[in-house]
Design a protein around this motif. Structure first.
Motif, PDB file in Angstrom:
ATOM      1  N   UNK A   7       0.317  -1.324   0.116  1.00  0.00           N
ATOM      2  CA  UNK A   7      -0.134   0.368   0.349  1.00  0.00           C
ATOM      3  C   UNK A   7       0.864   1.115  -0.013  1.00  0.00           C
ATOM      4  N   UNK A   8       0.621   1.825  -1.235  1.00  0.00           N
ATOM      5  CA  UNK A   8       1.450   3.848  -0.738  1.00  0.00           C
ATOM      6  C   UNK A   8       0.785   4.701  -0.550  1.00  0.00           C
ATOM      7  N   UNK A   9      -0.713   4.948   0.652  1.00  0.00           N
ATOM      8  CA  UNK A   9      -0.814   5.821   0.703  1.00  0.00           C
ATOM      9  C   UNK A   9      -1.148   6.567  -0.701  1.00  0.00           C
ATOM     10  N   UNK A  10      -0.953   7.844  -0.641  1.00  0.00           N
ATOM     11  CA  UNK A  10      -2.066   8.404  -1.710  1.00  0.00           C
ATOM     12  C   UNK A  10      -0.540   8.873  -3.341  1.00  0.00           C
ATOM     13  N   UNK A  11       0.671   8.539  -2.196  1.00  0.00           N
ATOM     14  CA  UNK A  11       2.310   8.539  -3.327  1.00  0.00           C
ATOM     15  C   UNK A  11       1.823   7.418  -4.481  1.00  0.00           C
ATOM     16  N   UNK A  12       2.425   7.509  -5.383  1.00  0.00           N
ATOM     17  CA  UNK A  12       2.143   6.685  -6.645  1.00  0.00           C
ATOM     18  C   UNK A  12       3.604   6.283  -6.982  1.00  0.00           C
ATOM     19  N   UNK A  13       4.006   4.992  -7.060  1.00  0.00           N
ATOM     20  CA  UNK A  13       4.789   4.339  -7.139  1.00  0.00           C
ATOM     21  C   UNK A  13       5.458   4.151  -8.610  1.00  0.00           C
ATOM     22  N   UNK A  14       6.451   3.911  -8.874  1.00  0.00           N
ATOM     23  CA  UNK A  14       6.979   3.592 -10.186  1.00  0.00           C
ATOM     24  C   UNK A  14       6.507   2.586 -11.325  1.00  0.00           C
ATOM     25  N   UNK A  15       5.912   2.556 -12.125  1.00  0.00           N
ATOM     26  CA  UNK A  15       5.527   1.778 -12.917  1.00  0.00           C
ATOM     27  C   UNK A  15       6.415   0.425 -13.197  1.00  0.00           C
ATOM     28  N   UNK A  16       7.371   1.924 -14.365  1.00  0.00           N
ATOM     29  CA  UNK A  16       7.816   1.528 -15.552  1.00  0.00           C
ATOM     30  C   UNK A  16       8.796   2.582 -16.456  1.00  0.00           C
ATOM     31  N   UNK A  17       9.370   2.574 -16.912  1.00  0.00           N
ATOM     32  CA  UNK A  17      10.513   3.563 -17.816  1.00  0.00           C
ATOM     33  C   UNK A  17      11.061   2.638 -19.094  1.00  0.00           C
ATOM     34  N   UNK A  18      10.986   4.057 -19.050  1.00  0.00           N
ATOM     35  CA  UNK A  18      12.237   3.854 -21.009  1.00  0.00           C
ATOM     36  C   UNK A  18      12.257   5.194 -21.135  1.00  0.00           C
ATOM     37  N   UNK A  19      13.147   5.153 -23.249  1.00  0.00           N
ATOM     38  CA  UNK A  19      13.342   6.022 -23.135  1.00  0.00           C
ATOM     39  C   UNK A  19      12.806   6.842 -23.277  1.00  0.00           C
ATOM     40  N   UNK A  21      10.431   8.360 -21.119  1.00  0.00           N
ATOM     41  CA  UNK A  21       9.507   8.538 -20.239  1.00  0.00           C
ATOM     42  C   UNK A  21       9.682   7.822 -18.554  1.00  0.00           C
ATOM     43  N   UNK A  22       8.417   7.901 -17.676  1.00  0.00           N
ATOM     44  CA  UNK A  22       8.933   6.694 -16.630  1.00  0.00           C
ATOM     45  C   UNK A  22       6.904   6.475 -16.961  1.00  0.00           C
ATOM     46  N   UNK A  23       6.739   5.772 -16.092  1.00  0.00           N
ATOM     47  CA  UNK A  23       4.980   4.945 -15.707  1.00  0.00           C
ATOM     48  C   UNK A  23       4.750   5.290 -14.414  1.00  0.00           C
ATOM     49  N   UNK A  24       4.111   6.012 -13.531  1.00  0.00           N
ATOM     50  CA  UNK A  24       3.955   6.379 -12.212  1.00  0.00           C
ATOM     51  C   UNK A  24       2.641   5.746 -11.921  1.00  0.00           C
ATOM     52  N   UNK A 116      15.301  10.836 -17.827  1.00  0.00           N
ATOM     53  CA  UNK A 116      15.020  10.007 -17.886  1.00  0.00           C
ATOM     54  C   UNK A 116      16.168   8.960 -19.114  1.00  0.00           C
ATOM     55  N   UNK A 117      15.850   8.197 -19.496  1.00  0.00           N
ATOM     56  CA  UNK A 117      17.375   6.661 -20.025  1.00  0.00           C
ATOM     57  C   UNK A 117      16.671   8.095 -21.976  1.00  0.00           C
ATOM     58  N   UNK A 118      17.612   8.041 -22.258  1.00  0.00           N
ATOM     59  CA  UNK A 118      17.685   8.977 -23.665  1.00  0.00           C
ATOM     60  C   UNK A 118      17.454   7.584 -24.525  1.00  0.00           C
ATOM     61  N   UNK A 119      17.197   7.502 -26.175  1.00  0.00           N
ATOM     62  CA  UNK A 119      16.571   6.535 -27.039  1.00  0.00           C
ATOM     63  C   UNK A 119      18.331   5.475 -26.836  1.00  0.00           C
ATOM     64  N   UNK A 120      19.141   6.366 -27.398  1.00  0.00           N
ATOM     65  CA  UNK A 120      20.566   5.516 -26.654  1.00  0.00           C
ATOM     66  C   UNK A 120      21.085   4.620 -25.664  1.00  0.00           C
ATOM     67  N   UNK A 121      20.615   5.032 -24.896  1.00  0.00           N
ATOM     68  CA  UNK A 121      20.629   4.594 -23.159  1.00  0.00           C
ATOM     69  C   UNK A 121      20.282   3.334 -23.129  1.00  0.00           C
ATOM     70  N   UNK A 122      19.112   2.874 -23.945  1.00  0.00           N
ATOM     71  CA  UNK A 122      18.353   2.030 -23.732  1.00  0.00           C
ATOM     72  C   UNK A 122      18.594   0.102 -24.889  1.00  0.00           C
TER      73      UNK A 122
END
Length: 122
Positions: A7-19, A21-24, A116-122
């Motif tokens: 349970x994270x209360x009101x804060x949101x976890x990081x679900x994922x990331x990519x070149x 972007x982040x999904x939070x 974020x990661x750049x396209x060349x870093x993934x």
């Protein structure tokens, strides 16, 4: 083995990331992002210390994700954060995401500023 849902209360976890972007909390955010107890917002990077400093009374530690690799942050930013009483931990953005989620689940007073990661870093 017993598994419990975190349970994270009101804060949101990081679900994922990519070149680029982040999904939070299920929402994709393009570019750099700031995760604080007050919410999730875009971040203008190292030249925008004001939102980080404003969170000083709400967090004990700020994780700074520097992209795919660990790099130094500007000395002026580190000194300003430390003078405000905020602990600073610099790491790669993938490591910062994982660490943020673990500390968030423990109920710690945590924040994260992630490049974020750049396209060349993934």
């Amino acid at each position: 083995m017993r598994l419990n849902e975190v349970q994270y209360d009101d804060s949101k976890p990081v679900d994922g990331y990519g070149p680029g972007f982040f999904r939070i909390g299920g929402v994709v955010i393009e570019g750099a992002v700031l995760l604080l107890p007050s919410g999730v917002s875009p971040w203008d990077g190292y030249d925008a210390p004001h939102p980080l400093l404003a969170a000083g009374d709400k967090i004990d530690v700020l994780l700074i994700g520097t992209g795919a690799e660990i790099t130094h942050i500007p000395d002026a930013l580190r000194h300003a954060l430390e003078a405000a009483g905020i602990g600073v931990e610099v790491m790669s953005s993938p490591s910062a995401c994982r660490t943020y989620n673990v500390l968030l689940a423990e109920g710690r007073r945590i924040g994260a500023a992630l490049l974020p990661l750049s396209d060349s870093e993934t």
